[in-house]
Design an enzyme around this catalytic site. Structure first.
Site, PDB file in Angstrom:
ATOM      1  N   ALA A   8       0.976   4.765 -11.159  1.00 11.78           N
ATOM      2  CA  ALA A   8       1.126   3.345 -11.454  1.00 11.78           C
ATOM      3  C   ALA A   8       0.994   2.554 -10.156  1.00 11.78           C
ATOM      4  O   ALA A   8       1.828   2.705  -9.257  1.00 11.78           O
ATOM      5  CB  ALA A   8       2.491   3.086 -12.087  1.00 11.78           C
ATOM      6  N   SER A  10       1.098  -0.991  -8.346  1.00 15.60           N
ATOM      7  CA  SER A  10       1.600  -2.354  -8.523  1.00 15.60           C
ATOM      8  C   SER A  10       1.073  -3.317  -7.478  1.00 15.60           C
ATOM      9  O   SER A  10       1.277  -4.527  -7.581  1.00 15.60           O
ATOM     10  CB  SER A  10       3.128  -2.348  -8.456  1.00 15.60           C
ATOM     11  OG  SER A  10       3.555  -1.963  -7.155  1.00 15.60           O
ATOM     12  N   GLY A  11       0.443  -2.779  -6.432  1.00 17.75           N
ATOM     13  CA  GLY A  11       0.011  -3.618  -5.320  1.00 17.75           C
ATOM     14  C   GLY A  11       0.976  -3.595  -4.163  1.00 17.75           C
ATOM     15  O   GLY A  11       0.769  -4.265  -3.153  1.00 17.75           O
ATOM     16  N   GLY A  12       2.057  -2.816  -4.285  1.00 14.01           N
ATOM     17  CA  GLY A  12       3.041  -2.673  -3.218  1.00 14.01           C
ATOM     18  C   GLY A  12       2.852  -1.386  -2.438  1.00 14.01           C
ATOM     19  O   GLY A  12       2.065  -0.517  -2.812  1.00 14.01           O
ATOM     20  N   VAL A  13       3.601  -1.257  -1.364  1.00 11.58           N
ATOM     21  CA  VAL A  13       3.449  -0.093  -0.492  1.00 11.58           C
ATOM     22  C   VAL A  13       3.947   1.187  -1.149  1.00 11.58           C
ATOM     23  O   VAL A  13       3.376   2.267  -0.954  1.00 11.58           O
ATOM     24  CB  VAL A  13       4.168  -0.339   0.861  1.00 11.58           C
ATOM     25  CG1 VAL A  13       5.676  -0.480   0.674  1.00 11.58           C
ATOM     26  CG2 VAL A  13       3.855   0.781   1.847  1.00 11.58           C
ATOM     27  N   ASP A  14       4.994   1.112  -1.947  1.00 11.38           N
ATOM     28  CA  ASP A  14       5.585   2.326  -2.502  1.00 11.38           C
ATOM     29  C   ASP A  14       4.646   3.032  -3.476  1.00 11.38           C
ATOM     30  O   ASP A  14       4.451   4.244  -3.415  1.00 11.38           O
ATOM     31  CB  ASP A  14       6.912   1.993  -3.188  1.00 11.38           C
ATOM     32  CG  ASP A  14       7.878   1.286  -2.268  1.00 11.38           C
ATOM     33  OD1 ASP A  14       8.013   1.724  -1.107  1.00 11.38           O
ATOM     34  OD2 ASP A  14       8.496   0.288  -2.687  1.00 11.38           O
ATOM     35  N   SER A  15       4.053   2.270  -4.391  1.00  9.07           N
ATOM     36  CA  SER A  15       3.157   2.884  -5.362  1.00  9.07           C
ATOM     37  C   SER A  15       1.866   3.371  -4.709  1.00  9.07           C
ATOM     38  O   SER A  15       1.318   4.407  -5.102  1.00  9.07           O
ATOM     39  CB  SER A  15       2.849   1.906  -6.503  1.00  9.07           C
ATOM     40  OG  SER A  15       2.169   0.762  -6.032  1.00  9.07           O
ATOM     41  N   CYS A 102      12.087  -3.213 -20.103  1.00  9.73           N
ATOM     42  CA  CYS A 102      10.659  -3.145 -19.822  1.00  9.73           C
ATOM     43  C   CYS A 102      10.258  -1.740 -19.378  1.00  9.73           C
ATOM     44  O   CYS A 102       9.216  -1.220 -19.783  1.00  9.73           O
ATOM     45  CB  CYS A 102      10.290  -4.162 -18.748  1.00  9.73           C
ATOM     46  SG  CYS A 102       8.515  -4.292 -18.430  1.00  9.73           S
ATOM     47  N   GLY A 126       6.148   4.573  -7.727  1.00  6.98           N
ATOM     48  CA  GLY A 126       6.747   4.401  -6.407  1.00  6.98           C
ATOM     49  C   GLY A 126       8.231   4.099  -6.451  1.00  6.98           C
ATOM     50  O   GLY A 126       8.771   3.529  -5.492  1.00  6.98           O
ATOM     51  N   CYS A 198       9.565 -10.413 -12.427  1.00  4.85           N
ATOM     52  CA  CYS A 198       8.099 -10.348 -12.498  1.00  4.85           C
ATOM     53  C   CYS A 198       7.522 -11.425 -13.414  1.00  4.85           C
ATOM     54  O   CYS A 198       6.316 -11.509 -13.579  1.00  4.85           O
ATOM     55  CB  CYS A 198       7.642  -8.969 -12.947  1.00  4.85           C
ATOM     56  SG  CYS A 198       7.992  -8.614 -14.669  1.00  4.85           S
TER      57      CYS A 198
END
Length: 347
Positions: A8, A10-15, A102, A126, A198
């Site tokens: 998945a 999301s556009g973040g560093v973790d994912s 969600c 992430g 979100c």
């Protein structure tokens, strides 16, 4: 043959690091991103799970890693399963936690469905959490970086979901995750963490955004303190237990919301912070990770994402219900929020 997994994004560093680590481990990685954008321009500017900035970051990550990627359109499901039920909760004077719902009904539900459609064996995210595989099933544990631990938001996931998931960054500290992203040349390495809900319209409380989205009529009413009307408000959906700011009530001393009556619209205020302490409280709609209550009644309970877990005793009061007696009184226990139970780091 390589293991095929869905990550998945999301556009973040973790994912993005979860994807990079899966690729490094020899997996065939397919990225997937949920699109929950509202079709109405009045709401489409709200911060969503995949904003335009996030999508640009995702595109760079996909190019850099050389992986396949798909967008999954999910607004209709998001609206019916999360936004509308959350709006009804706010209108009823409660404060929901939409992320918990969600995760079960939209995010992990759609991701697992997609993974099965394409023949993938697992879904990776992430999240800062860990999974422990026991003979009797899979249980959640807190992530090793306790400052970022997200297990609280995942409490509703059952064995169907947990047995299909992996959390590659759950054993890492945030600083290490950013170093890994930098090593792979990912644009997300220094991207700030997302802080807001979100689905949030700037300058507007979440309850009001949801009320407008669903077309519900506001329930205005009075602020009442010691039986006396001390002010008026535009709708109970805009307030929560324990709230002090934004009341626009002048009493000469700080006032706190102690109770909300969604029928009359009255909101009761207290000026003594001690009046917000709860020595016990009910919990309903219990979800046990392994399907049955764990042995023993001593646990720790966490009533908000940012609060610490405190020792407590739980007493069953019926099917999927219990009473929680914390060792120390808890402030502003809020109807609608999630009470999540732990033993040590195990949820």
């Amino acid at each position: 043959m390589k293991e095929k997994v869905v990550v998945a994004l999301s556009g973040g560093v973790d994912s993005s690091v979860a994807a990079a680590l899966a690729l490094e481990a020899g997996c065939e990685v397919v990225g997937a991103t949920l699109r929950l954008k509202h079709p109405d321009p009045a709401f489409s500017g709200a911060q969503l799970c995949a904003s335009e900035q996030d999508e640009a970051a995702i595109a760079q990550v996909v190019r850099t890693l050389g992986i396949e990627h798909r967008f999954l359109e999910g607004f209709d499901r998001f609206r019916s399963c999360v936004l509308e039920p959350s709006a009804r909760e706010y209108m009823a004077g409660r404060t929901p936690n939409p992320c918990c719902i969600c995760n079960l009904l939209v995010k992990f539900g759609m991701l697992i469905e997609f993974a099965r459609e394409i023949g993938a064996s697992r879904v990776l995210t992430g999240h800062y959490a860990k999974l422990e595989h026991l003979p009797e099933g899979v249980v959640l544990r807190r992530g090793d970086d306790l400052r970022k631990d997200q297990s609280y938001f995942l409490y509703r996931l059952g064995q169907r979901e947990l047995s299909f998931l992996s959390f590659p960054v759950g054993t890492l500290e945030k600083e290490e995750v950013r170093r890994i992203a930098s090593r792979f040349g990912l644009v997300t390495s220094q991207k700030p963490d997302s802080q807001d809900a979100c689905f949030q319209v700037e300058g507007e409380c979440f309850g009001e955004t949801l009320r407008r989205l669903c077309g519900f009529a506001a329930k205005p009413g009075r602020f009442v303190c010691r039986g006396r009307t001390v002010g008026r408000h535009a709708g109970v959906h805009q307030f929560t237990i324990g709230q002090r700011k934004g009341l626009n009530v002048a009493l000469g001393v700080p006032a706190y919301i102690a109770a909300i009556d969604p029928v009359s619209g009255d909101i009761r205020l207290e000026t003594d912070p001690e009046s917000l302490l709860a020595h016990e409280f009910p919990v309903h709609d219990l979800v046990w990770q392994l399907g049955t209550p764990p042995e023993g009644e001593r646990m720790e309970v966490q009533i908000r994402y940012r609060s610490r877990a405190v020792p407590c005793r739980i007493e069953s009061t019926g099917e999927e219900r219990c009473r929680v007696i914390p060792d120390q009184p808890l402030r502003a226990v809020t109807p609608g929020q999630a009470a999540v139970f732990y033993r040590g780091d195990r949820l």
